[in-house]
Write an enzyme that holds these catalytic residues in place. Structure first.
Site, PDB file in Angstrom:
ATOM      1  N   VAL A   1      77.771  65.800  20.931  1.00  0.00           N
ATOM      2  CA  VAL A   1      77.755  65.497  22.357  1.00  0.00           C
ATOM      3  C   VAL A   1      79.086  64.889  22.803  1.00  0.00           C
ATOM      4  CG1 VAL A   1      76.701  63.975  24.087  1.00  0.00           C
ATOM      5  CG2 VAL A   1      75.268  65.340  22.564  1.00  0.00           C
TER       6      VAL A   1
ATOM      7  N   PHE B   1      61.571  80.247  26.082  1.00  0.00           N
ATOM      8  CA  PHE B   1      60.962  79.307  25.143  1.00  0.00           C
ATOM      9  C   PHE B   1      59.517  79.634  24.798  1.00  0.00           C
ATOM     10  CE2 PHE B   1      62.793  75.524  23.311  1.00  0.00           C
ATOM     11  CZ  PHE B   1      64.108  75.755  23.624  1.00  0.00           C
TER      12      PHE B   1
ATOM     13  N   CYS C   1      67.446  67.049  17.818  1.00  0.00           N
ATOM     14  CA  CYS C   1      66.871  66.496  19.052  1.00  0.00           C
ATOM     15  C   CYS C   1      65.354  66.560  19.143  1.00  0.00           C
ATOM     16  CB  CYS C   1      67.495  67.186  20.264  1.00  0.00           C
ATOM     17  SG  CYS C   1      69.229  66.757  20.436  1.00  0.00           S
TER      18      CYS C   1
ATOM     19  N   LYS D   1      69.128  76.674  14.012  1.00  0.00           N
ATOM     20  CA  LYS D   1      69.114  77.788  14.966  1.00  0.00           C
ATOM     21  C   LYS D   1      70.470  78.483  14.887  1.00  0.00           C
ATOM     22  CE  LYS D   1      70.581  75.407  19.178  1.00  0.00           C
ATOM     23  NZ  LYS D   1      70.250  75.123  20.557  1.00  0.00           N
TER      24      LYS D   1
ATOM     25  N   ARG E   1      70.090  69.558  10.533  1.00  0.00           N
ATOM     26  CA  ARG E   1      69.197  68.405  10.646  1.00  0.00           C
ATOM     27  C   ARG E   1      67.784  68.888  10.964  1.00  0.00           C
ATOM     28  NH1 ARG E   1      72.971  64.556  14.450  1.00  0.00           N
ATOM     29  NH2 ARG E   1      73.681  66.576  15.221  1.00  0.00           N
TER      30      ARG E   1
HETATM   31  N1  NAD Z   1      73.234  67.346  19.418  1.00  0.00           N
HETATM   32  C1  NAD Z   1      72.675  67.737  20.524  1.00  0.00           C
HETATM   33  O1  NAD Z   1      72.420  68.927  20.743  1.00  0.00           O
HETATM   34  C2  NAD Z   1      72.337  66.746  21.599  1.00  0.00           C
HETATM   35  C3  NAD Z   1      72.026  67.198  22.890  1.00  0.00           C
HETATM   36  C4  NAD Z   1      71.713  66.263  23.877  1.00  0.00           C
HETATM   37  C5  NAD Z   1      71.683  64.914  23.572  1.00  0.00           C
HETATM   38  N2  NAD Z   1      71.956  64.506  22.294  1.00  0.00           N
HETATM   39  C6  NAD Z   1      71.932  63.069  22.022  1.00  0.00           C
HETATM   40  O2  NAD Z   1      73.276  62.593  22.000  1.00  0.00           O
HETATM   41  C7  NAD Z   1      73.423  61.547  21.035  1.00  0.00           C
HETATM   42  C8  NAD Z   1      74.496  61.931  20.036  1.00  0.00           C
HETATM   43  O3  NAD Z   1      74.071  63.073  19.321  1.00  0.00           O
HETATM   44  P1  NAD Z   1      75.066  63.935  18.418  1.00  0.00           P
HETATM   45  O4  NAD Z   1      74.297  65.107  17.945  1.00  0.00           O
HETATM   46  O5  NAD Z   1      76.343  64.137  19.152  1.00  0.00           O
HETATM   47  O6  NAD Z   1      75.285  62.895  17.222  1.00  0.00           O
HETATM   48  P2  NAD Z   1      76.357  62.982  16.038  1.00  0.00           P
HETATM   49  O7  NAD Z   1      75.719  62.309  14.883  1.00  0.00           O
HETATM   50  O8  NAD Z   1      76.882  64.352  15.907  1.00  0.00           O
HETATM   51  O9  NAD Z   1      77.561  62.066  16.564  1.00  0.00           O
HETATM   52  C9  NAD Z   1      77.512  60.675  16.743  1.00  0.00           C
HETATM   53  C10 NAD Z   1      78.882  60.103  16.390  1.00  0.00           C
HETATM   54  O10 NAD Z   1      78.936  58.738  16.785  1.00  0.00           O
HETATM   55  C11 NAD Z   1      79.764  58.044  15.845  1.00  0.00           C
HETATM   56  N3  NAD Z   1      79.515  56.591  16.002  1.00  0.00           N
HETATM   57  C12 NAD Z   1      78.420  55.872  15.654  1.00  0.00           C
HETATM   58  N4  NAD Z   1      78.564  54.601  16.031  1.00  0.00           N
HETATM   59  C13 NAD Z   1      79.779  54.485  16.620  1.00  0.00           C
HETATM   60  C14 NAD Z   1      80.489  53.421  17.240  1.00  0.00           C
HETATM   61  N5  NAD Z   1      79.960  52.184  17.341  1.00  0.00           N
HETATM   62  N6  NAD Z   1      81.710  53.679  17.758  1.00  0.00           N
HETATM   63  C15 NAD Z   1      82.229  54.917  17.684  1.00  0.00           C
HETATM   64  N7  NAD Z   1      81.596  55.969  17.134  1.00  0.00           N
HETATM   65  C16 NAD Z   1      80.386  55.757  16.603  1.00  0.00           C
HETATM   66  C17 NAD Z   1      79.340  58.639  14.527  1.00  0.00           C
HETATM   67  O11 NAD Z   1      80.327  58.429  13.533  1.00  0.00           O
HETATM   68  C18 NAD Z   1      79.188  60.114  14.896  1.00  0.00           C
HETATM   69  O12 NAD Z   1      80.396  60.841  14.693  1.00  0.00           O
HETATM   70  C19 NAD Z   1      72.038  61.357  20.421  1.00  0.00           C
HETATM   71  O13 NAD Z   1      71.376  60.342  21.123  1.00  0.00           O
HETATM   72  C20 NAD Z   1      71.360  62.687  20.678  1.00  0.00           C
HETATM   73  O14 NAD Z   1      69.967  62.565  20.767  1.00  0.00           O
HETATM   74  C21 NAD Z   1      72.296  65.379  21.316  1.00  0.00           C
END
Ligand code: NAD
Length: 440
Positions: A11, A255, A266, A327, A334
Site C-alpha cells: 500500500v 465476485f 486482507c 491470486k 499470505r
Molecule cells: N495489500 C493490500 O492489498 C492492501 C489493500 C488495502 C489495504 N491494505 C492495508 O494496508 C496496510 C498495509 O498493508 P501492506 O500489504 O502494504 O503491508 P506490508 O506488510 O506489505 O507493508 C508494511 C510495511 O510497513 C513497514 N513498517 C512497519 N512499521 C513501521 C514503522 N513504524 N515505520 C516505518 N515502516 C514501518 C514494514 O517494514 C513493511 O514494509 C494494512 O493495514 C493492510 O490491511 C492492504
C-alpha cells in the site's frame, strides 16, 4: 505537496508512487533496510504490474525518494500517511503496534502542523488512539502543536494496484476538521477529473467502511463456495447458476466465482478483525463467523477431492501444483490456499512439484529447502513425474494448456481445478478426468 509515507509495502509504495506520478514530492519511509536498499538500487521489493516503471520514472524525475530515517521523514511531509501493516493479533483482532509506533514517531519529531492520514486498515476507534498517542508524546516533550488525524482507507487490489489507485472507484476521507478535509480534497483532485470520487464522512464510519467492503466481498465468495459444494452433491453446474443469478443487476457478475478459498493479506485478517470487534462489544456478526468457517473448509476442498480419488495414504505420489500466489498478478502468498494444500499433501505422504510465474521465490522463503517441495521452470515441466495436476491460482497462462500433453505426462490423467478454468466437456474430450468446484 510534500508528502511522507510511513511503511513502504504494497500500500505504501503504490500510494507514494502514484501520488508522485501526479506531481507531488514524496518521501517513503520503511524500517526494513533491505526494502529501502532495493528501492534505492532501482528495484522494487514486490511484484505489481506497472509499478517498477512508475517508480523508476518518478525517481528519475526527482519526485520520489526512499529513506530509513524517521527524522527525515517527519520533517519532510506536511501530510504523513501511515501505511504500515495491521496483522492479526493472537486473538484475531488487528494488532495496532505498528500504527501507534508510527504515530508516536511523528509526534516525537514534529515541529509544525501535520496531517496524519491513516491508510492502513484499522478498527473503529483507531484514529482516537492515534490522536491520544500523538498528544502523549507531545506532552512528554512539553510542547503543543496543531495536528489533524484523518482516516483514508485504501481499496486497491493487489495485481491491479496501480490502476486502482490512479482510477479509484471512490476515495473515502474520514475527517473532523475543515482544514484537513480541504487538504485531502486538494491532494486527490488529480484523481477526480472525470467526476468527484471523494466521499467525506466521519472518522468512525470511514474506518468501518473499509472492513464492511472486504467482509461483504468475502461473504459473496464464501456463499458461492458453499453453493458450489451443494451443486456438486446435487448434480447441478455452478457455472450455469452463476450466469443465472449474475444477470440480476441487484446481484451482478462480479465476485461470484467459486474456488478453493480466498486468501491474501486482507480478506482473512479483516474478516477476523471485524468479527473480534463485533464480539468484543456484544454485537456478534453471525454471518461473518460462517464466512470464515466456510473459507477455512474451502481451502481443504481439493484435498478432499484428492483423497476421494487416491485414498488418504499418498506416500510415493507426486502432485504438480500450478499456482502458489493467493491470486494472479502478485507474488503475495499470505494466507494463500496453496499453503494449506501443500501442507495437506505432505501430511498424506505426497510430494509436490510447483510452478508459479512469479511467486516461487516467495514460496522458497516460506517453505525453505524442504525436499518435499520442488519447483519447475514451466507448467509442463511440473508435470514430468506427477501423478495428477492440481490448479490453485488462475494465472492467464494456465487458461489454454495443451491437454494432450497434460494427458501424456500425468501418471493418472486427472486435473483437480480449484479455480474452474476449463469447460468440463473440453477437458474430458482429451481423456482427462476433471474435478473442479461445483462443475458438472
Ligand atoms: N495489500 C493490500 O492489498 C492492501 C489493500 C488495502 C489495504 N491494505 C492495508 O494496508 C496496510 C498495509 O498493508 P501492506 O500489504 O502494504 O503491508 P506490508 O506488510 O506489505 O507493508 C508494511 C510495511 O510497513 C513497514 N513498517 C512497519 N512499521 C513501521 C514503522 N513504524 N515505520 C516505518 N515502516 C514501518 C514494514 O517494514 C513493511 O514494509 C494494512 O493495514 C493492510 O490491511 C492492504
Amino acid at each position: 505537496m510534500k508528502l511522507s509515507v510511513i511503511g513502504t509495502g504494497y500500500v505504501g509504495l503504490v500510494t507514494g508512487t502514484c501520488l508522485a506520478e501526479v506531481g507531488n514530492d514524496v518521501l517513503c519511509l520503511d524500517l526494513d533496510v533491505n526494502k529501502i536498499n532495493t528501492l534505492n538500487n532501482g528495484g522494487i521489493p514486490i511484484h505489481e504490474p506497472g509499478l517498477l516503471e512508475m517508480v523508476q520514472r518518478n525517481v528519475a524525475a526527482g519526485r520520489l525518494h526512499f529513506t530509513t530515517s524517521i527524522d527525515e521523514s517527519v520533517a519532510f511531509g506536511q501530510v504523513q500517511f501511515i501505511a504500515v501493516g495491521t496483522p492479526p493479533d493472537e486473538d484475531g483482532s488487528a494488532d495496532l503496534q505498528y500504527v501507534t509506533a508510527a504515530a508516536r514517531n511523528i509526534a516525537k519529531h514534529m515541529t509544525e502542523y501535520k496531517v496524519v492520514v491513516d491508510k492502513s486498515t484499522v478498527p473503529v476507534g483507531t484514529a482516537d488512539k492515534v490522536k491520544a498517542a500523538i498528544n502523549e508524546e507531545l506532552a512528554k516533550r512539553g510542547i503543543e502543536l496543531p495536528f489533524s488525524v484523518v482516516s483514508n482507507p485504501e481499496f486497491l487490489k493487489e495485481g491491479a494496484a496501480v490502476e486502482d489507485f490512479m482510477r479509484p472507484d471512490r476515495i473515502v476521507v474520514g475527517a473532523e476538521d475543515a482544514r484537513a478535509v480541504e487538504l485531502m480534497r486538494e491532494l486527490y483532485a488529480p484523481f477526480n477529473r472525470n467526476h468527484d470520487r471523494v466521499i467525506v464522512m466521519d472518522i468512525r464510519s470511514a474506518e468501518l467502511t473499509k472492513y464492511a467492503a472486504n467482509c461483504m466481498l468475502a461473504t459473496r465468495i464464501s456463499f458461492m463456495n458453499e453453493l458450489a459444494n451443494l451443486a456438486d452433491k446435487l448434480g447441478a453446474d455452478i457455472e450455469q447458476v452463476r450466469i443465472g443469478i449474475g444477470s440480476d443487476p441487484r446481484i451482478g457478475y462480479h465476485f461470484l466465482y467459486p474456488g478453493c478459498g480466498y486468501g491474501g493479506s486482507c480478506f482473512p485478517k479483516d474478516v477476523q478483525a471485524l468479527i473480534r470487534t463485533a464480539d468484543s462489544i456484544g454485537q456478534p456478526l453471525k454471518v461473518l463467523h460462517a464466512v470464515e468457517e466456510a473459507n477455512d473448509a474451502q481451502k481443504r476442498i481439493l484435498l478432499e477431492k484428492i483423497q476421494a480419488k487416491f485414498g488418504a495414504n499418498l506416500t510415493g505420489k507426486n502432485f504438480a501444483l500450478w499456482g502458489l500466489a493467493f491470486k494472479p498478478n502478485t507474488d503475495d502468498m499470505r494466507e494463500a490456499s496453496s499453503r494449506v494444500i501443500i501442507q495437506g499433501l505432505w501430511d498424506m505422504g505426497a510430494t509436490v512439484t510447483a510452478y508459479d510465474p512469479v511467486a516461487m521465490d516467495e514460496s522458497k522463503r516460506i517453505f525453505g529447502d524442504d525436499t518435499r517441495l520442488s519447483y519447475a521452470d514451466s507448467p509442463m515441466h511440473a508435470l514430468e513425474s506427477a501423478d495428477a495436476l492440481v490448479i490453485v491460482t488462475e494465472w492467464k497462462e494456465f487458461r489454454a494448456p495443451d491437454f494432450e500433453q497434460i494427458k501424456q505426462a500425468l501418471k493418472t490423467p486427472v486435473i483437480f481445478d480449484g479455480r474452474n478454468l476449463y469447460t468440463p466437456a473440453q477437458v474430458k474430450s482429451h481423456g482427462l478426468e476433471y474435478l473442479a468446484i461445483g462443475r458438472r
